[in-house]
Design an enzyme around this catalytic site. Structure first.
Site, mmCIF file in Angstrom:
data_model
loop_
_atom_site.group_PDB
_atom_site.id
_atom_site.type_symbol
_atom_site.label_atom_id
_atom_site.label_comp_id
_atom_site.label_asym_id
_atom_site.label_seq_id
_atom_site.Cartn_x
_atom_site.Cartn_y
_atom_site.Cartn_z
ATOM 1 N N LYS A 38 -10.613 13.009 16.195
ATOM 2 C CA LYS A 38 -11.099 13.086 18.390
ATOM 3 C C LYS A 38 -12.165 12.488 18.490
ATOM 4 O O LYS A 38 -12.456 11.655 17.718
ATOM 5 C CB LYS A 38 -11.185 15.073 18.882
ATOM 6 N N TYR A 264 -36.323 -5.788 29.861
ATOM 7 C CA TYR A 264 -37.045 -4.851 31.313
ATOM 8 C C TYR A 264 -38.577 -4.169 32.066
ATOM 9 O O TYR A 264 -38.564 -3.608 30.451
ATOM 10 C CB TYR A 264 -35.953 -3.901 32.071
#
Ligand SMILES: *Cc1c(COP(=O)(O)O)cnc(C)c1O
Length: 368
Positions: A38, A264
């Site tokens: 998965k 940032y």
């Protein structure tokens, strides 16, 4: 191995074979092996992994959702595929691709029987999931009579397996709880067998269940993380090889003077001179913001370079003040030495999360 020229996730299929052989060696020869692929094969590449494992001695595959199973079928995978958490909206597609649903409550059982009947199926393989303590998905032991009466009323479906899932198989301080789950599953399955009148495949172990509870292997085990090289403990990790190496390169080097900031929101402010390297990998690639501000790190020339400031969408900046390196040099985010688990621990998470977060925009390459 070639030197990286961009960000790349290298998948070592020989390591995958090593892990598979190691896990198989723990099983009786007649115990089946279901490979869990998965979430893109835990972030690697589900189709390549399944194709390779199909050539080995794997009996079954599992995915979480129907669209994951369809991708495997389109890639030519022929072995049975269990869909652990299907939604009724996709049942027609599930049947069209010969995928096998896990059915975990009355609603979804009835919805599936309805579709299978409408499509004139007979003995379509289904898997009945019981809840034994995880409290996530699964019928309760009180539902056995209901399930049996539903099944007796329908020729469209047949129970291929009965299963449950352990909540804390890696945590040996919860051994009593786990043994209780195993016991309760054994009771449930013998009652189910009696009620439906035949014996399906029984399974409860994930990787840590396989490793820690040999008496609970039953007819099949379901292994995911172990195949990808992690055993959820230092002891078990020794015998497994992480199959994925995440590499990148240095795009640019900056000299930062005392008083300057990096990134940032000026997430890092320097009180001294230092050197930083900017790398082409960011939170959109799976290195979440929780790895920023000194928590996570990469390795350059064998030395640790902590992430400095905030993680950007497409980049991180790392501190290379004491590392002899230049623009274009290779950077290791994780490999089989500094592992994904080590990096995950730096931000208080687990190997499963960092591996499955590696985004699809990162190129995959395969060592065969
Ligand atoms: C994901 C999953 C597994 C695999 O677990 P690992 O710890 O990766 O081996 C097995 N069974 C179920 C039901 C799962 O959801």
């Amino acid at each position: 191995m070639l030197k990286a020229q961009e960000t790349v996730l290298e998948i070592d299929l020989k390591a995958l074979k090593h892990n598979f052989d190691h896990l198989k060696s723990k099983l009786e020869s007649n115990t089946k092996f279901l490979a869990v692929v998965k979430a893109y094969g835990y972030g690697s590449d589900a189709c390549e992994i399944a194709r390779y494992l199909e050539g080995l001695d794997v009996d079954y595959f599992a995915v979480a959702y129907v669209n994951e199973g369809i991708k495997l079928r389109k890639a030519g995978i022929r072995k049975p595929i269990l869909v652990l958490h299907p939604q009724a909206a996709n049942f027609d597609k599930l049947v069209a691709h010969c995928l096998e649903p896990s059915l975990y409550n009355a609603k979804i059982l009835n919805e599936f029987i309805e579709i299978a009947t409408a499509e004139n199926q007979s003995n379509y393989p289904i898997h009945i999931k019981f809840n034994t303590g995880l409290n996530r998905l699964g019928f309760s032991k009180n539902d056995i009579n209901y399930i049996a009466s539903k099944l007796k009323g329908s020729k469209a479906v047949k129970v291929k397996s009965i299963f449950s899932h352990l909540a804390a198989s890696e945590d040996l301080t919860e051994k009593n709880f786990t043994l209780n789950q195993i016991d309760s599953f054994k009771n449930i399955s013998s009652n189910m067998i009696e009620s439906i009148g035949y014996k399906p495949i029984l399974h409860i172990c994930n990787t840590s269940g396989l490793l820690n509870y040999p008496d609970a292997h039953l007819d099949m085990v379901r292994s995911g993380i172990g195949l990808y090289g992690f055993g959820n403990s230092k002891k078990e990790n020794q015998y497994l090889k992480p199959i994925a190496t995440l590499k990148t390169i240095i795009s640019q080097i900056h000299s930062i003077e005392k008083g300057e900031s990096v990134g940032y929101n000026r997430g890092f402010k320097s009180d001294t001179f230092l050197k930083t390297a900017t790398l082409p990998i960011g939170h959109a690639d799976g290195i979440g913001r929780q790895y920023g501000n000194g928590k996570g790190f990469v390795t350059i020339d064998g030395k640790k370079a902590p992430i400095i400031g905030n993680v950007c969408m497409d980049m991180i900046m790392v501190n290379i003040t004491n590392i002899d390196c230049k623009e274009g040099d290779e950077v290791i985010v994780f490999n089989n030495n500094i592992t994904a688990e080590n990096l995950a621990e730096s931000a208080n998470t687990i190997s499963y999360e960092i591996l499955t977060a590696i985004s699809q925009r990162i190129k995959r390459s395969f060592l065969k």
